[in-house]
Design a protein around this motif. Structure first.
Motif, mmCIF file in Angstrom:
data_model
loop_
_atom_site.group_PDB
_atom_site.id
_atom_site.type_symbol
_atom_site.label_atom_id
_atom_site.label_comp_id
_atom_site.label_asym_id
_atom_site.label_seq_id
_atom_site.Cartn_x
_atom_site.Cartn_y
_atom_site.Cartn_z
ATOM 1 N N PRO A 473 0.822 -1.206 0.000
ATOM 2 C CA PRO A 473 0.000 0.000 0.000
ATOM 3 C C PRO A 473 0.862 1.264 0.000
ATOM 4 O O PRO A 473 1.711 1.442 0.875
ATOM 5 C CB PRO A 473 -0.764 -0.119 1.320
ATOM 6 N N THR A 474 0.665 2.114 -0.952
ATOM 7 C CA THR A 474 1.346 3.417 -1.017
ATOM 8 C C THR A 474 0.356 4.452 -1.531
ATOM 9 O O THR A 474 -0.680 4.118 -2.119
ATOM 10 C CB THR A 474 2.553 3.391 -1.979
ATOM 11 N N LEU A 475 0.714 5.702 -1.321
ATOM 12 C CA LEU A 475 -0.080 6.768 -1.923
ATOM 13 C C LEU A 475 0.063 6.749 -3.444
ATOM 14 O O LEU A 475 -0.867 7.113 -4.166
ATOM 15 C CB LEU A 475 0.367 8.129 -1.377
ATOM 16 N N SER A 476 1.233 6.331 -3.924
ATOM 17 C CA SER A 476 1.486 6.370 -5.363
ATOM 18 C C SER A 476 0.559 5.439 -6.136
ATOM 19 O O SER A 476 0.323 5.658 -7.335
ATOM 20 C CB SER A 476 2.942 6.012 -5.658
ATOM 21 N N GLU A 477 0.012 4.410 -5.472
ATOM 22 C CA GLU A 477 -0.873 3.520 -6.228
ATOM 23 C C GLU A 477 -2.154 4.243 -6.647
ATOM 24 O O GLU A 477 -2.828 3.811 -7.594
ATOM 25 C CB GLU A 477 -1.198 2.263 -5.432
ATOM 26 N N ALA A 478 -2.478 5.354 -5.987
ATOM 27 C CA ALA A 478 -3.632 6.138 -6.429
ATOM 28 C C ALA A 478 -3.398 6.719 -7.820
ATOM 29 O O ALA A 478 -4.339 6.890 -8.598
ATOM 30 C CB ALA A 478 -3.922 7.254 -5.430
ATOM 31 N N VAL A 479 -2.126 7.033 -8.137
ATOM 32 C CA VAL A 479 -1.799 7.490 -9.485
ATOM 33 C C VAL A 479 -2.067 6.373 -10.482
ATOM 34 O O VAL A 479 -2.726 6.562 -11.520
ATOM 35 C CB VAL A 479 -0.328 7.952 -9.569
ATOM 36 N N GLY A 480 -1.575 5.166 -10.162
ATOM 37 C CA GLY A 480 -1.808 4.027 -11.054
ATOM 38 C C GLY A 480 -3.279 3.729 -11.224
ATOM 39 O O GLY A 480 -3.757 3.476 -12.343
ATOM 40 N N GLU A 481 -4.031 3.770 -10.131
ATOM 41 C CA GLU A 481 -5.472 3.490 -10.193
ATOM 42 C C GLU A 481 -6.208 4.538 -11.029
ATOM 43 O O GLU A 481 -7.138 4.216 -11.764
ATOM 44 C CB GLU A 481 -6.046 3.447 -8.778
ATOM 45 N N THR A 482 -5.800 5.791 -10.910
ATOM 46 C CA THR A 482 -6.439 6.853 -11.682
ATOM 47 C C THR A 482 -6.308 6.586 -13.174
ATOM 48 O O THR A 482 -7.270 6.737 -13.948
ATOM 49 C CB THR A 482 -5.808 8.213 -11.331
ATOM 50 N N PHE A 483 -5.115 6.151 -13.595
ATOM 51 C CA PHE A 483 -4.902 5.896 -15.014
ATOM 52 C C PHE A 483 -5.500 4.553 -15.446
ATOM 53 O O PHE A 483 -5.912 4.403 -16.599
ATOM 54 C CB PHE A 483 -3.415 5.983 -15.340
ATOM 55 N N LEU A 484 -5.570 3.580 -14.555
ATOM 56 C CA LEU A 484 -6.281 2.337 -14.868
ATOM 57 C C LEU A 484 -7.730 2.642 -15.249
ATOM 58 O O LEU A 484 -8.267 2.091 -16.214
ATOM 59 C CB LEU A 484 -6.246 1.388 -13.665
ATOM 60 N N THR A 485 -8.357 3.506 -14.482
ATOM 61 C CA THR A 485 -9.743 3.863 -14.755
ATOM 62 C C THR A 485 -9.876 4.566 -16.098
ATOM 63 O O THR A 485 -10.765 4.248 -16.903
ATOM 64 C CB THR A 485 -10.289 4.757 -13.633
ATOM 65 N N LEU A 486 -8.979 5.527 -16.364
ATOM 66 C CA LEU A 486 -9.037 6.237 -17.646
ATOM 67 C C LEU A 486 -8.774 5.302 -18.820
ATOM 68 O O LEU A 486 -9.270 5.520 -19.932
ATOM 69 C CB LEU A 486 -8.016 7.377 -17.665
ATOM 70 N N ALA A 487 -7.984 4.249 -18.580
ATOM 71 C CA ALA A 487 -7.680 3.281 -19.639
ATOM 72 C C ALA A 487 -8.762 2.211 -19.772
ATOM 73 O O ALA A 487 -8.616 1.275 -20.576
ATOM 74 C CB ALA A 487 -6.325 2.629 -19.365
ATOM 75 N N GLY A 488 -9.842 2.347 -18.993
ATOM 76 C CA GLY A 488 -10.934 1.384 -19.085
ATOM 77 C C GLY A 488 -10.678 0.090 -18.363
ATOM 78 O O GLY A 488 -11.349 -0.922 -18.620
ATOM 79 N N ARG A 489 -9.735 0.087 -17.421
ATOM 80 C CA ARG A 489 -9.382 -1.129 -16.695
ATOM 81 C C ARG A 489 -9.556 -0.940 -15.184
ATOM 82 O O ARG A 489 -8.831 -1.516 -14.384
ATOM 83 C CB ARG A 489 -7.944 -1.534 -16.994
ATOM 84 N N GLY A 490 -10.509 -0.115 -14.788
ATOM 85 C CA GLY A 490 -10.684 0.245 -13.392
ATOM 86 C C GLY A 490 -10.787 -0.958 -12.478
ATOM 87 O O GLY A 490 -11.491 -1.928 -12.774
ATOM 88 N N LEU A 491 -10.063 -0.920 -11.364
ATOM 89 C CA LEU A 491 -10.067 -2.011 -10.403
ATOM 90 C C LEU A 491 -10.918 -1.642 -9.187
ATOM 91 O O LEU A 491 -12.000 -2.184 -8.974
ATOM 92 C CB LEU A 491 -8.630 -2.339 -9.987
ATOM 93 N N HIS A 492 -10.442 -0.681 -8.424
ATOM 94 C CA HIS A 492 -11.201 -0.224 -7.258
ATOM 95 C C HIS A 492 -12.066 0.984 -7.592
ATOM 96 O O HIS A 492 -12.807 1.478 -6.733
ATOM 97 C CB HIS A 492 -10.244 0.163 -6.114
#
Length: 495
Positions: A473-492
């Motif tokens: 768990p890191t704060l930086s994973e929020a950056v990855g999650e933000t772009f996952l969502t924009l790429a249509g691969r949203g997880l959380h």
């Protein structure tokens, strides 16, 4: 007057000046650096370094309260030993200063103490501050070119000149005696917000007044909104769209000082009439007024006219060629706070400008500074960090925009910190749309922005970033999650 010759003359030893000098010397040029005060400039001695040292101390103070109130740690704050705190700050500054001086010496840069005045496109007169008559005056000629790097100073208000105690600027706020019990901060840009945050952590009652409709008006609106909410939660009074009509010093010996005494616990102070965006005009009493309404370029006595240069209406020295930072006069270059926008007036931008100019003077190809990819950071609590375009700027530029906001509290580490915050990404719509901007609010986000800088500078798409795994768990994973969502691969998170 003695006459001397060198390859490059750099006037001003701040971040832009000494970086130019170091890089030029490393490239084999004979370099002379003229500085009338201390190498390192405002950033090292009065701005970036000492202020961030103090903000770190403020973070430690806040940590005691968090330990007690949130984590059940039986911690109490006995008080702040101001002399000990400032001694640590000064030691950090001193060690950095010695480091810069050592680097210049090892690189073979000749450092001349004194005030430089241009005598022509390649000539400089240097006067020792303590000299009289013709003593201590040197003439210098630059074979390759002269670099102007004289920096900036805080803008002041007529009738409220700084006295170093009750009316202060960012240059002297941290060096004023003791900790005030109340502070009125005029200006809601990065400097004003940082100093408001520091003084609140140290226990002062703080009022922050900004003429624009929001704090950090040059940042994304969501950044301003999140930051304002967080500062208000900390007990800072934030007045936006507000004008200070007038202000005056109040002497404790006068009868009208009683109101100031009640607010500050005694002593002379400041009274200001402020007209907020909504509501009635109000009088704000504070022990200290911090004026943070911007900075102005320093060109007084520089002799620009003798070299064939003029400033623009705002006092900047505009370059004729932004790709080399050369002026309309061949051989004369400019770096740092003397440059108008799109230069950002930031120390790290000045480093890049110094490298560019040094390499240009050495005859090497060098990429222009990509100002759109230079990060912007506010070191308040919480911090903000941004790079690239805001959502409004992207839409105004004609892009079809896809934007996504993820709260930091949607991650486990964000919950641990408990300070709120967000990651906001702005991209072109479409599968291969470029990342146009990234905007962060939260704890230590200044340490997270570098990844996003690369994404913007390298024209990455959200899918490019989404394929890379961020640690949990890191704060930086929020950056990855933000772009996952924009790429249509949203997880959380799902669009």
């Amino acid at each position: 007057m003695s006459e001397n010759s060198t390859d490059v003359i750099v006037i001003g030893g701040g971040t832009g000046g000494y970086s130019t000098a170091l890089r030029a010397a490393h490239l084999g040029l004979d370099v002379t650096l003229v500085e009338r005060d201390l190498v390192g400039g405002t950033c090292l001695h009065r701005g970036c370094v000492p202020s961030k040292a103090m903000l770190h101390a403020a973070e430690l103070v806040d940590g005691v309260a968090e330990a007690r109130e949130r984590w059940g740690v039986k911690a109490t704050l006995e008080g702040v030993d101001w002399p000990a705190l400032t001694a640590t700050r000064d030691d950090i500054v001193s060690r950095n200063h010695r480091g810069v001086e050592g680097q210049l010496s090892r690189a073979g840069v000749t450092v001349v103490r004194g005030t430089a005045t241009l005598t022509g496109p390649r000539g400089v007169r240097v006067t020792d501050a303590g000299s009289t008559g013709g003593a201590g005056v040197q003439g210098w000629t630059a074979r390759r070119g002269i670099v102007l790097a004289t920096g900036s100073r805080p803008r002041t208000l007529p009738g409220l000149e700084p006295d170093g105690q009750h009316v202060v600027t960012s240059d002297d706020a941290l060096f004023a005696p003791g900790l005030p019990k109340s502070v009125l901060v005029l200006g809601g840009g990065a400097i004003g917000v940082e100093y408001a945050s520091f003084h609140r952590s140290m226990g002062a009652e703080v009022t922050l007044v900004e003429a624009a409709e929001r704090l950090l008006p040059l940042e994304d609106e969501d950044v301003s909104r999140q930051l304002t909410r967080a500062l208000k939660k900390r007990g800072i009074t934030v007045l936006t769209g507000a004008r200070m009509l007038d202000a005056h010093r109040v002497d404790a010996r006068r009868a009208d000082a009683r109101r100031v005494d009640a607010a500050t616990g005694g002593g002379p102070g400041i009274e200001a009439r402020v007209r907020p965006a909504r509501g009635a005009e109000t009088v704000i009493a504070a022990e200290r007024l911090l004026v943070a309404v911007g900075r102005v370029p320093v060109t007084d006595g520089l002799g620009l006219a003798a070299a064939g240069l003029t400033t623009d209406a705002r006092g900047y020295v505009p370059p004729a060629d932004l790709s080399t930072l050369s002026t309309a006069v061949p051989g004369l270059h400019v770096v740092g706070d003397l440059l108008p926008p799109p230069s950002l007036g930031l120390a790290h931008a000045s480093f890049a400008e110094g490298l560019l100019v040094a390499e240009t003077l050495a005859g090497l190809p060098s990429r222009p500074v990509d100002y759109a990819a230079v990060p912007r950071v506010t070191y308040s609590s919480p911090q903000t960090a941004s790079v690239g375009l805001s959502e409004a700027e992207a839409r105004a530029a004609g892009y079809e925009v896809a934007a996504n906001v993820m709260p930091l509290t949607a991650t486990a580490k964000g919950m641990v910190h408990g300070q709120g915050g967000m990651v906001k990404a702005v991209a072109e719509r479409g599968a291969q749309g470029r990342v146009l901007g990234v905007h962060l609010v939260g704890p230590h986000v200044s340490e997270m922005i570098a990844e996003s800088q690369l994404a913007v500078a390298w024209d990455a798409s959200p899918a490019d970033i989404a394929q890379h795994v961020h640690p949990h768990p890191t704060l930086s994973e929020a950056v990855g999650e933000t772009f996952l969502t924009l790429a249509g691969r949203g997880l959380h998170q799902h669009a």
